[in-house]
Design an enzyme around this catalytic site. Structure first.
Site, PDB file in Angstrom:
ATOM      1  N   ALA A  50     -15.224  -9.577 -32.769  1.00 55.20           N
ATOM      2  CA  ALA A  50     -16.469  -9.625 -31.998  1.00 55.20           C
ATOM      3  C   ALA A  50     -17.130 -10.967 -32.209  1.00 55.20           C
ATOM      4  O   ALA A  50     -16.951 -11.610 -33.258  1.00 55.20           O
ATOM      5  CB  ALA A  50     -17.414  -8.502 -32.423  1.00 55.20           C
ATOM      6  N   VAL A  52     -20.162 -11.650 -32.837  1.00 50.95           N
ATOM      7  CA  VAL A  52     -21.199 -11.674 -33.877  1.00 50.95           C
ATOM      8  C   VAL A  52     -20.638 -11.606 -35.291  1.00 50.95           C
ATOM      9  O   VAL A  52     -21.384 -11.737 -36.260  1.00 50.95           O
ATOM     10  CB  VAL A  52     -22.208 -10.516 -33.704  1.00 50.95           C
ATOM     11  CG1 VAL A  52     -23.035 -10.701 -32.461  1.00 50.95           C
ATOM     12  CG2 VAL A  52     -21.505  -9.175 -33.704  1.00 50.95           C
ATOM     13  N   TYR A  53     -19.339 -11.385 -35.425  1.00 49.08           N
ATOM     14  CA  TYR A  53     -18.745 -11.279 -36.758  1.00 49.08           C
ATOM     15  C   TYR A  53     -18.595 -12.658 -37.403  1.00 49.08           C
ATOM     16  O   TYR A  53     -18.314 -13.634 -36.707  1.00 49.08           O
ATOM     17  CB  TYR A  53     -17.365 -10.637 -36.692  1.00 49.08           C
ATOM     18  CG  TYR A  53     -17.328  -9.189 -36.279  1.00 49.08           C
ATOM     19  CD1 TYR A  53     -18.472  -8.408 -36.255  1.00 49.08           C
ATOM     20  CD2 TYR A  53     -16.127  -8.599 -35.893  1.00 49.08           C
ATOM     21  CE1 TYR A  53     -18.423  -7.080 -35.868  1.00 49.08           C
ATOM     22  CE2 TYR A  53     -16.065  -7.268 -35.504  1.00 49.08           C
ATOM     23  CZ  TYR A  53     -17.208  -6.521 -35.492  1.00 49.08           C
ATOM     24  OH  TYR A  53     -17.154  -5.203 -35.106  1.00 49.08           O
ATOM     25  N   PRO A  54     -18.744 -12.747 -38.741  1.00 47.49           N
ATOM     26  CA  PRO A  54     -19.104 -11.668 -39.660  1.00 47.49           C
ATOM     27  C   PRO A  54     -20.596 -11.390 -39.607  1.00 47.49           C
ATOM     28  O   PRO A  54     -21.385 -12.278 -39.291  1.00 47.49           O
ATOM     29  CB  PRO A  54     -18.696 -12.226 -41.025  1.00 47.49           C
ATOM     30  CG  PRO A  54     -18.903 -13.708 -40.891  1.00 47.49           C
ATOM     31  CD  PRO A  54     -18.534 -14.039 -39.459  1.00 47.49           C
ATOM     32  N   THR A  65     -15.681 -15.347 -37.537  1.00 43.53           N
ATOM     33  CA  THR A  65     -14.515 -14.461 -37.540  1.00 43.53           C
ATOM     34  C   THR A  65     -13.579 -14.790 -36.385  1.00 43.53           C
ATOM     35  O   THR A  65     -12.352 -14.833 -36.562  1.00 43.53           O
ATOM     36  CB  THR A  65     -14.964 -12.991 -37.463  1.00 43.53           C
ATOM     37  OG1 THR A  65     -15.788 -12.700 -38.594  1.00 43.53           O
ATOM     38  CG2 THR A  65     -13.769 -12.057 -37.458  1.00 43.53           C
TER      39      THR A  65
END
Length: 329
Positions: A50, A52-54, A65
């Site tokens: 995603a 927004v990860y991490p 990520t």
């Protein structure tokens, strides 16, 4: 590793999907690459991430990520089905979040850059944004499919009635259909068995559940201690959510009972928990995660050892109380 259809689509994916939320915060790049190496060696060819990860609580870490995943995929992109998501906040502006047309189109391009690829196999709305008209969001997803940037589209953390309405709107308007849903689902959280799972089975929508091990609780490593040790329950912005979901006496009581069943069945708790999720006929591919490569072994074992009907019935009966819990946690 067995493979299965991704819902109503013609795409076949491994029965397990590798989750990557730990990459770039709990796991450094070398460890993250080693985990992906182990997953690939075990036959997993489906990877979920995603934008927004991490979930580190700092916009400076957003997208890290995807960068880690992208660096590993170089030279082998065609061998993997890649899924990512948008909707979470990724920048300082008010429009750097949500499922508006502006944000979806911007977010797809940003993910493509970080992942070092020219297409995403499955692009998902990470949560439901009530401030955006549903048709606008679905039209934006259709636009990225028509542009060739995305192959299939899905949603995550949507309640059943929103999924049903989304399917209906795409059918009426002739838009790219919702192909998948990511719900939370495990032995300690069975709420969606009452509506979402039957809906997806009837409509041919793939179910890619996250948290099959309840953040590690269903491995048995946490057994009623006063405070969680460093890890999923303490790191980043997701830590408070995980504690609210699982760190309670009632969950620990269930875990103790499950541990006895696993011992009698001659398998680890983790293998039993993942095998139970896989045993539901509506499930496509549970999302499994790890903070080190060796942790994948128990989940991989579940994919190769179908659960007996007798054991599934016993676990269903033992955890039936978890069919009625707060779905918003």
């Amino acid at each position: 590793m067995q493979h299965t259809q991704l819902g109503h689509t013609g795409l076949r994916v491994s029965r397990l999907c590798l989750g990557t939320m730990t990459f770039g915060l709990q796991c450094d790049e070398a460890t993250s690459h080693a985990i992906m190496d182990a997953a690939a060696a075990g036959g997993i060819d489906f990877i979920d991430t995603a934008d927004v990860y991490p979930l580190g609580g700092d916009l400076a870490t957003v997208g890290r990520t995807e960068e880690v995943v992208g660096s590993w995929l170089k030279g082998r992109r065609h061998n993997f089905a890649l899924a990512t998501k948008c909707v979470g906040r990724v920048g300082p502006n008010r429009w750097d979040q949500g499922m508006s047309r502006k944000h979806v189109l911007d977010a797809v391009d940003a993910s493509l850059r970080r992942l070092q690829t020219d297409y995403i196999d499955l692009y998902q709305l990470h949560s439901y944004d009530p401030s955006t008209p549903l048709d606008e969001a679905l039209e934006a997803l259709d636009a990225v499919v028509r542009a060739g940037k995305v192959r299939y589209v899905g949603v995550s953390n949507w309640p059943a009635y929103k999924v049903a309405r989304g399917i209906g709107r795409t059918e009426i308007k002739g838009l790219a259909r919702i192909s998948s849903v990511q719900p939370r689902y495990n032995l300690l959280f069975r709420t969606f068995e009452r509506d979402l799972l039957p809906l997806c089975a009837e409509e041919g929508v793939a179910l890619i559940p996250y948290n099959p091990l309840a953040g590690g609780m269903l491995t048995g490593k946490h057994r009623g201690v006063n405070a969680p040790p460093e890890g999923r329950f303490t790191l980043g912005t997701a830590a408070s959510n995980y504690q609210a979901r699982y760190w309670h006496d009632r969950q620990f009581e269930t875990i103790e009972a499950l541990a006895k069943v696993a011992e009698e069945a001659g398998m680890s708790m983790a293998t039993m928990a993942v095998a139970w999720v896989l045993a539901h006929p509506a499930i496509t591919a549970p999302i499994i995660g790890a903070s080190r490569p060796a942790q994948l072994a128990d989940s991989l074992a579940a994919a190769n050892a179908p659960m007996s009907a007798e054991l599934k019935t016993r676990l269903d009966e033992l955890t039936v109380g978890w069919r009625a819990v707060d779905a918003e946690r």
